[in-house]
Design a protein around this motif. Sequence first.
Motif, PDB file in Angstrom:
ATOM      1  N   GLU A 178       5.289 -12.907   3.776  1.00 10.55           N
ATOM      2  CA  GLU A 178       5.688 -14.315   3.664  1.00 10.55           C
ATOM      3  C   GLU A 178       5.795 -15.013   5.022  1.00 10.55           C
ATOM      4  N   ASN A 179       6.426 -14.389   5.991  1.00 10.59           N
ATOM      5  CA  ASN A 179       6.631 -15.024   7.300  1.00 10.59           C
ATOM      6  C   ASN A 179       5.339 -15.207   8.081  1.00 10.59           C
ATOM      7  N   ASN A 180       4.322 -14.442   7.746  1.00  7.86           N
ATOM      8  CA  ASN A 180       3.026 -14.576   8.408  1.00  7.86           C
ATOM      9  C   ASN A 180       2.007 -15.318   7.550  1.00  7.86           C
ATOM     10  N   ASN A 181       2.491 -15.915   6.444  1.00  3.67           N
ATOM     11  CA  ASN A 181       1.630 -16.675   5.534  1.00  3.67           C
ATOM     12  C   ASN A 181       0.417 -15.871   5.084  1.00  3.67           C
ATOM     13  N   LEU A 182       0.674 -14.596   4.733  1.00  2.00           N
ATOM     14  CA  LEU A 182      -0.402 -13.733   4.270  1.00  2.00           C
ATOM     15  C   LEU A 182      -0.546 -13.841   2.761  1.00  2.00           C
ATOM     16  N   SER A 183      -1.759 -13.884   2.308  1.00  2.00           N
ATOM     17  CA  SER A 183      -2.064 -13.943   0.884  1.00  2.00           C
ATOM     18  C   SER A 183      -2.424 -12.534   0.415  1.00  2.00           C
ATOM     19  N   LEU A 184      -1.606 -11.957  -0.459  1.00  2.00           N
ATOM     20  CA  LEU A 184      -1.893 -10.617  -0.969  1.00  2.00           C
ATOM     21  C   LEU A 184      -3.001 -10.704  -2.011  1.00  2.00           C
ATOM     22  N   GLU A 185      -4.127 -10.051  -1.721  1.00  3.42           N
ATOM     23  CA  GLU A 185      -5.315 -10.156  -2.550  1.00  3.42           C
ATOM     24  C   GLU A 185      -5.560  -8.953  -3.451  1.00  3.42           C
ATOM     25  N   ALA A 186      -5.031  -7.778  -3.087  1.00  3.83           N
ATOM     26  CA  ALA A 186      -5.291  -6.582  -3.889  1.00  3.83           C
ATOM     27  C   ALA A 186      -4.350  -5.458  -3.468  1.00  3.83           C
ATOM     28  N   VAL A 187      -4.208  -4.510  -4.383  1.00  3.93           N
ATOM     29  CA  VAL A 187      -3.459  -3.281  -4.127  1.00  3.93           C
ATOM     30  C   VAL A 187      -4.403  -2.125  -4.438  1.00  3.93           C
ATOM     31  N   PHE A 188      -4.396  -1.120  -3.573  1.00  2.00           N
ATOM     32  CA  PHE A 188      -5.209   0.075  -3.774  1.00  2.00           C
ATOM     33  C   PHE A 188      -4.290   1.284  -3.851  1.00  2.00           C
ATOM     34  N   ILE A 189      -4.506   2.110  -4.864  1.00  2.30           N
ATOM     35  CA  ILE A 189      -3.696   3.307  -5.092  1.00  2.30           C
ATOM     36  C   ILE A 189      -4.550   4.529  -4.763  1.00  2.30           C
ATOM     37  N   THR A 190      -4.027   5.409  -3.890  1.00  2.00           N
ATOM     38  CA  THR A 190      -4.780   6.618  -3.555  1.00  2.00           C
ATOM     39  C   THR A 190      -4.669   7.669  -4.645  1.00  2.00           C
ATOM     40  N   HIS A 191      -3.534   7.728  -5.332  1.00  2.19           N
ATOM     41  CA  HIS A 191      -3.369   8.623  -6.482  1.00  2.19           C
ATOM     42  C   HIS A 191      -2.071   8.284  -7.185  1.00  2.19           C
ATOM     43  N   ASN A 192      -2.010   8.626  -8.446  1.00  2.00           N
ATOM     44  CA  ASN A 192      -0.898   8.219  -9.302  1.00  2.00           C
ATOM     45  C   ASN A 192       0.248   9.239  -9.264  1.00  2.00           C
ATOM     46  N   HIS A 193       0.934   9.291  -8.141  1.00  3.15           N
ATOM     47  CA  HIS A 193       2.176  10.042  -8.029  1.00  3.15           C
ATOM     48  C   HIS A 193       3.283   9.043  -7.715  1.00  3.15           C
ATOM     49  N   PRO A 194       4.479   9.250  -8.260  1.00  2.00           N
ATOM     50  CA  PRO A 194       5.556   8.272  -8.085  1.00  2.00           C
ATOM     51  C   PRO A 194       5.855   7.893  -6.637  1.00  2.00           C
ATOM     52  N   ASP A 195       5.757   8.835  -5.715  1.00  2.00           N
ATOM     53  CA  ASP A 195       6.065   8.484  -4.329  1.00  2.00           C
ATOM     54  C   ASP A 195       5.026   7.553  -3.720  1.00  2.00           C
ATOM     55  N   ASN A 196       3.871   7.400  -4.352  1.00  2.00           N
ATOM     56  CA  ASN A 196       2.842   6.481  -3.864  1.00  2.00           C
ATOM     57  C   ASN A 196       2.798   5.165  -4.633  1.00  2.00           C
ATOM     58  N   THR A 197       3.395   5.137  -5.815  1.00  2.00           N
ATOM     59  CA  THR A 197       3.274   3.950  -6.677  1.00  2.00           C
ATOM     60  C   THR A 197       4.615   3.317  -7.051  1.00  2.00           C
ATOM     61  N   ARG A 198       5.702   3.867  -6.569  1.00  2.00           N
ATOM     62  CA  ARG A 198       7.046   3.442  -6.990  1.00  2.00           C
ATOM     63  C   ARG A 198       7.266   1.933  -6.887  1.00  2.00           C
TER      64      ARG A 198
END
Length: 185
Positions: free
Chosen positions: A43-63
């Motif tokens: 927000e403070n850098n006026n960044l537009s979040l365009e996508a999320v990439f998941i390396t693998h579906n484990h809770p510590d990576n997707t929480r």
Amino acid sequence: MKIYFHLNIESFSNSYIVVNEFTNQAIIIDPCKINEEMINQLENNNLSLEAVFITHNHPDNTRGLKTLLKIYDCPVYAAEAKIGGIQTVAITGNGIIEAGGLAVEYTQLPGHSPDSMVYKIENVLFTGDVIYSGKIGDTNSNYSKMTLKKGIEEKILCQNEDTIIMPGQGPITSVAAEKSFNMDM
């Protein structure tokens, strides 16, 4: 390209915000835990979040995925069609996705988990738990370990030696360092 590293101290897992400096567009790789620091950075850098990439579906990576999607509306790319009940854009094999003005190369690299993906942006590999500094990811069988080691040799260690590796846990490393010092290879 700028890359911001965020450590989830609860699981010692890494999240990355990757920014296209020319467009102020961003992507997140592995939203381990979404905290005030990450939101403020966007927000403070006026960044537009365009996508999320998941390396693998484990809770510590997707929480943090559900929290992130309550705030931002963007596609989620992963090898699995759903993560925690959230619909994703399922990707398999090898390919390239344009996201946030960045070319994100992806390749499937099973062994740590069947859905493990590695993402490459410019000369940086985001490997999740496939490879860490000095070791490879955990596996649940000798076959999985053999599959993982073969995939690492064919898809990671064949890269230019100055390629940077940003793992899902632990410090940043490089292809040259892993060729020379990885105890598991």
